[in-house]
Write a protein that holds these residues in place. Structure first.
Motif, PDB file in Angstrom:
ATOM      1  N   UNK A 367      20.417   1.963 -12.660  1.00 32.72           N
ATOM      2  CA  UNK A 367      19.787   1.498 -11.424  1.00 32.72           C
ATOM      3  C   UNK A 367      18.496   0.729 -11.726  1.00 32.72           C
ATOM      4  N   UNK A 368      18.085  -0.088 -10.805  1.00 41.86           N
ATOM      5  CA  UNK A 368      16.803  -0.776 -10.988  1.00 41.86           C
ATOM      6  C   UNK A 368      15.664   0.211 -10.699  1.00 41.86           C
ATOM      7  N   UNK A 369      14.649   0.181 -11.540  1.00 43.52           N
ATOM      8  CA  UNK A 369      13.517   1.076 -11.317  1.00 43.52           C
ATOM      9  C   UNK A 369      12.222   0.278 -11.280  1.00 43.52           C
ATOM     10  N   UNK A 370      11.259   0.838 -10.613  1.00 43.79           N
ATOM     11  CA  UNK A 370       9.989   0.136 -10.404  1.00 43.79           C
ATOM     12  C   UNK A 370       8.833   1.123 -10.599  1.00 43.79           C
ATOM     13  N   UNK A 371       7.829   0.688 -11.326  1.00 44.26           N
ATOM     14  CA  UNK A 371       6.629   1.515 -11.499  1.00 44.26           C
ATOM     15  C   UNK A 371       5.413   0.605 -11.443  1.00 44.26           C
ATOM     16  N   UNK A 372       4.525   0.896 -10.537  1.00 42.42           N
ATOM     17  CA  UNK A 372       3.317   0.080 -10.429  1.00 42.42           C
ATOM     18  C   UNK A 372       2.102   0.993 -10.272  1.00 42.42           C
ATOM     19  N   UNK A 373       0.991   0.580 -10.852  1.00 40.59           N
ATOM     20  CA  UNK A 373      -0.283   1.275 -10.677  1.00 40.59           C
ATOM     21  C   UNK A 373      -1.339   0.236 -10.392  1.00 40.59           C
ATOM     22  N   UNK A 374      -2.297   0.605  -9.564  1.00 43.85           N
ATOM     23  CA  UNK A 374      -3.342  -0.376  -9.290  1.00 43.85           C
ATOM     24  C   UNK A 374      -4.647   0.275  -8.874  1.00 43.85           C
ATOM     25  N   UNK A 375      -5.711  -0.490  -8.963  1.00 48.42           N
ATOM     26  CA  UNK A 375      -7.046  -0.034  -8.518  1.00 48.42           C
ATOM     27  C   UNK A 375      -7.786  -1.217  -7.911  1.00 48.42           C
ATOM     28  N   UNK A 376      -8.798  -0.903  -7.103  1.00 45.44           N
ATOM     29  CA  UNK A 376      -9.670  -1.989  -6.654  1.00 45.44           C
ATOM     30  C   UNK A 376     -11.105  -1.686  -7.080  1.00 45.44           C
ATOM     31  N   UNK A 377     -12.000  -2.595  -6.791  1.00 43.03           N
ATOM     32  CA  UNK A 377     -13.387  -2.443  -7.263  1.00 43.03           C
ATOM     33  C   UNK A 377     -14.083  -1.241  -6.644  1.00 43.03           C
ATOM     34  N   UNK A 378     -13.657  -0.902  -5.415  1.00 41.41           N
ATOM     35  CA  UNK A 378     -14.314   0.215  -4.728  1.00 41.41           C
ATOM     36  C   UNK A 378     -13.735   1.569  -5.120  1.00 41.41           C
ATOM     37  N   UNK A 379     -12.778   1.581  -6.027  1.00 42.44           N
ATOM     38  CA  UNK A 379     -12.224   2.848  -6.516  1.00 42.44           C
ATOM     39  C   UNK A 379     -10.928   3.274  -5.852  1.00 42.44           C
ATOM     40  N   UNK A 380     -10.369   2.450  -4.996  1.00 42.42           N
ATOM     41  CA  UNK A 380      -9.078   2.806  -4.390  1.00 42.42           C
ATOM     42  C   UNK A 380      -7.995   2.757  -5.465  1.00 42.42           C
ATOM     43  N   UNK A 381      -7.018   3.636  -5.339  1.00 40.67           N
ATOM     44  CA  UNK A 381      -5.928   3.639  -6.313  1.00 40.67           C
ATOM     45  C   UNK A 381      -4.584   3.510  -5.606  1.00 40.67           C
ATOM     46  N   UNK A 382      -3.641   2.936  -6.336  1.00 38.28           N
ATOM     47  CA  UNK A 382      -2.295   2.727  -5.793  1.00 38.28           C
ATOM     48  C   UNK A 382      -1.278   3.157  -6.835  1.00 38.28           C
ATOM     49  N   UNK A 383      -0.280   3.914  -6.392  1.00 36.77           N
ATOM     50  CA  UNK A 383       0.832   4.284  -7.285  1.00 36.77           C
ATOM     51  C   UNK A 383       2.131   4.024  -6.525  1.00 36.77           C
ATOM     52  N   UNK A 384       3.031   3.321  -7.169  1.00 40.74           N
ATOM     53  CA  UNK A 384       4.336   3.055  -6.545  1.00 40.74           C
ATOM     54  C   UNK A 384       5.438   3.385  -7.547  1.00 40.74           C
ATOM     55  N   UNK A 385       6.424   4.135  -7.087  1.00 37.92           N
ATOM     56  CA  UNK A 385       7.615   4.439  -7.910  1.00 37.92           C
ATOM     57  C   UNK A 385       8.852   4.188  -7.069  1.00 37.92           C
ATOM     58  N   UNK A 386       9.801   3.551  -7.658  1.00 39.33           N
ATOM     59  CA  UNK A 386      11.015   3.302  -6.871  1.00 39.33           C
ATOM     60  C   UNK A 386      12.260   3.279  -7.721  1.00 39.33           C
ATOM     61  N   UNK A 387      13.343   3.664  -7.121  1.00 42.55           N
ATOM     62  CA  UNK A 387      14.663   3.564  -7.764  1.00 42.55           C
ATOM     63  C   UNK A 387      15.610   2.923  -6.760  1.00 42.55           C
ATOM     64  N   UNK A 388      16.294   1.905  -7.210  1.00 36.64           N
ATOM     65  CA  UNK A 388      17.210   1.180  -6.318  1.00 36.64           C
ATOM     66  C   UNK A 388      18.598   1.261  -6.956  1.00 36.64           C
ATOM     67  N   UNK A 389      19.367   2.198  -6.475  1.00 33.35           N
ATOM     68  CA  UNK A 389      20.629   2.509  -7.146  1.00 33.35           C
ATOM     69  C   UNK A 389      21.816   1.990  -6.336  1.00 33.35           C
TER      70      UNK A 389
END
Lengths: 563, 172
Positions: A367-389
């Protein structure tokens, strides 16, 4: 032999090959733009394309994919996409990239010119625009403004209500009809006379015959008595059922008034008022969120329904045969992605990877999988995980995301002209998950906002709306739980928020009183409309009392002659 | 257009070998019936340019066969699909499918295979048919057509005269 050879033809052929090589890049660029535009339904554009041969690489510079719902905005834009291709696979007409780098990915960017294409778009956009201008009519949920008109509702619902009454009436009639049949099946007066005659005849017979005859007679009479007794329970349960039907008939106006108020969003006073206030905005957010997914999902399953319609003229169908190491026609094994996502008031820098991108996951087996992480200058965080089967039908997609300490600024909560609400600032923690199975959507997005500061309009509005605006402006933290069900094509949105209680507190009993009055008015109107039919239902159980008397009479008659 | 027709007429009336004329039509048959982007067309183009086949006749025939290919598309698809799905050929197709060269040629495409097979079936009759027609034309029809009333009328008409002028200029 030489008379068959045209030597200058070789030169012309070489010149044609050279021209073909020179137009290869524009040709690839045009092909991608054309196929992309066909797939998306709005312009897909590239600044340029570079094809390298040794090793085989393909570089796409500035890819823009227009949002078909908003032609002045891109769904996504990538600064550079570079991939290393398998040259041998390419010769086999397979587009296989071991690695791909997607740099400068951004979403929702503005376009310098419209990305609309002729004749395809935007009837939907126009509709959305009209709704947006109108905004939500706050008058439908606030006091002192328009409440539902009972006459109008009754007119609209007359047929359905009549159907409901007919349903109750039909059941009552069926029970009554059943009793006519039961009574007819009971031993009649003739039967009793017949038993009496038999008894008289027995009296004159010899003792031996009399004993046998009496035994026979008793048996027959006992059988009839048993049949009569069996109707006792039946009569009791049918009487009970008729009482219930009568009760239902009595309560029908009140119950229907409540249901119709609920259908107008006015059932529990303030439950759902936030949903009503934000309805338009919520729909837009959900629609924007799903647009990209809808476009991508159209191509995830891979094979389209060519078998039903036949391939387009001139294209034919590629038949597959068993391979030692089967590979799909298109595959990117690993794409490294980086970019910027505009979230709230923040630009979140993210990076990550997408693996096993293919239109034929069943062949590739992953399956297609997705992993992303991110931050901004003010300290916000982002986490994304996905599976597309989509290896098997129905396809199942799962996407989870988590955002922490996201700065919100000037977020429009309600575009209503009577009560515009803007969240001027706040910090949000968001947990979301999206699951799509065979087109059925199940998503939740839970948001907790702290350090909130609202600005609500309504300066020209009445006292109640102003009170509501002040209440909203006083909110410093709140929670919103968004649920999305239904299907991708027709999502159903639900929202729970503690803003409901805050608004409820602000408006207090005044609104509840008005809602109660409106409900009573509707109930009265319904009672007037349905009264005669419902009254006739109310006394039906008493009709069964007559049958009780008839049963008792038959029982007594049988017992009296029983020897 | 008149120029091309005049060139064709000139070829027919010249000493050009009937086999060379037939080869031009044959190559046009294969290229015209195949999808334009088919890889084997590049090789056919090389043959068209390097072999001394008549280019005017090739171009006209190519246009004609391209039109026929469009009409035959559903038939070619069905034929190709039938062949590719034929159980007795599965071994052959599978072996070819696992070979880079054949995959490059795209033999497993229903329309491409169907059109190539149709071209192959037509190749021999078309080749020898053209030779037969050219020979017959030169031996029997050429003189009769030139002396026919239709041709005389054509020569005296405005467009016919223009056409004849072009033809005459090529003949010298």
């Amino acid at each position: 032999m030489t008379q068959w050879i045209r030597w200058w033809g070789l030169g012309v052929f070489a010149a044609i090959i050279l021209v073909l090589w020179l137009v290869t890049n524009p040709l690839i660029e045009w092909s991608i733009e054309f196929a992309g535009t066909q797939a998306v339904g709005a312009k897909v554009e590239l600044d340029s394309v570079d094809l390298g041969l040794n090793p085989v690489t393909l570089k796409l510079n500035r890819l823009q994919v227009t949002n078909p719902n908003e032609p002045m905005r891109n769904i996504t834009e990538a600064g550079r996409i570079e991939m290393a291709l398998d040259g041998y696979a390419l010769m086999r007409r397979q587009f296989i990239a071991e690695t791909m780098a997607v740099e400068g990915l951004r979403f929702g960017t503005e376009r310098s010119e419209s990305g609309a294409i002729e004749g395809r778009l935007f009837s939907r956009k126009e509709e959305a625009g009209q709704d947006g201008d109108e905004g939500f009519d706050i008058g439908s949920v606030l006091p002192g403004m328009e409440m539902p008109d009972p006459d109008r509702i009754v007119d609209e619902e007359r047929e359905r209500l009549a159907g409901k009454v007919d349903e109750l009436d039909a059941e009552a009639r069926e029970i009554e009809q059943g009793w006519n049949d039961h009574i007819e099946s009971l031993p009649s007066g003739d039967s009793v006379d017949n038993y009496r005659e038999r008894w008289d005849e027995l009296k004159e017979k010899n003792p031996l015959s009399r004993v046998a005859g009496v035994r026979e007679l008793k048996k027959d009479i006992d059988g009839d008595l048993e049949r009569v007794s069996s109707l006792d329970d039946r009569l009791k349960s049918d009487r009970q059922r008729l009482s219930e039907l009568a009760e239902q008939a009595r309560n029908l106006p009140a119950r229907e008034a409540e249901r119709l108020m609920a259908a107008s969003g006015l059932d529990e006073g303030f439950q759902g008022v936030t949903r009503q206030l934000m309805g338009e905005q919520l729909s837009r957010w959900v629609d924007n969120g799903l647009t990209g997914y809808r476009l991508a999902s159209r191509h995830m399953a891979g094979r389209e329904t060519e078998e039903e319609t036949g391939p387009p003229r001139g294209e034919g169908e590629d038949i597959r045969f068993p391979e030692e190491e089967p590979l799909p026609g298109f595959l990117v094994k690993r794409a490294a992605v980086d970019g910027v996502a505009r979230m709230g008031a923040s630009n979140v820098d993210f990076d990550g990877s997408i693996r096993d991108i293919t239109r034929e996951p069943a062949i590739w087996g992953k399956p297609m999988t997705l992993e992303l992480d991110g931050t901004d200058e003010a300290g916000a965080t982002l986490e994304v995980d996905g599976t597309f089967d989509h290896r098997e039908e129905p396809g199942r997609d799962q996407l989870d995301f988590k955002v922490r300490q996201l700065t919100l600024k000037d977020a429009t909560f309600s575009g209503s002209s009577k009560l515009p609400i803007v969240l001027e600032e706040g910090k949000a923690n968001i947990d979301g998950n999206l699951s799509v199975t065979g087109g059925d959507l199940d998503a939740t997005v839970n948001t907790e906002v702290s350090q909130a500061s609202f600005a609500a309009g309504a300066e020209e509005s009445g006292e109640v709306v102003q009170r509501l605006a002040r209440a909203i402006e006083g909110v410093s933290s709140f929670r919103m739980d968004l649920g999305v069900g239904g299907t991708l094509g027709s999502p159903e949105i639900s929202l729970n928020s503690n803003l409901d209680q805050i608004i409820g507190k602000a408006l207090g009993d005044e609104v509840r009183g008005e809602l109660a009055e409106a409900r009573q008015a509707l109930e009265n109107r319904l009672r007037a409309e349905l009264g005669p039919e419902l009254e006739s239902l109310a006394g039906r159980q008493e009709a069964l009392d007559e049958y009780r008397e008839q049963i008792d009479q038959r029982r007594k008659a049988l017992k009296d002659i029983r020897p | 257009m008149l120029g091309i027709l005049a060139r064709i007429l000139k070829v027919l009336n010249s000493e050009t070998s009937p086999a060379q004329i037939a080869a031009a039509v044959l190559l046009a048959l294969f290229m015209g019936l195949s999808p334009l982007g088919a890889p084997h067309n590049l090789f056919l183009l090389l043959l068209v340019l390097v072999l001394r086949v008549n280019l005017s006749l090739f171009l006209v025939s190519f246009a004609l066969f391209s039109g026929i290919a469009w009409l035959l598309d559903p038939l070619a698809h069905s034929l190709g699909k039938t062949l590719l799905e034929a159980g007795m050929l599965e071994g052959l197709w599978t072996a070819m499918y696992n070979t880079g060269f054949w995959r490059f040629l795209g033999f497993n495409n229903t329309v491409l295979l169907g059109q190539v097979v149709i071209a192959l079936l037509l190749a021999v009759p078309v080749f020898f048919g053209v030779i037969f027609i050219v020979r017959n034309y030169r031996e029997h029809l050429k003189a009769r057509i030139e002396k026919s009333r239709l041709m005389l009328a054509l020569k005296s008409s405005k467009w016919g005269g223009k056409f004849y002028d072009i033809y005459s200029s090529m003949s010298h």
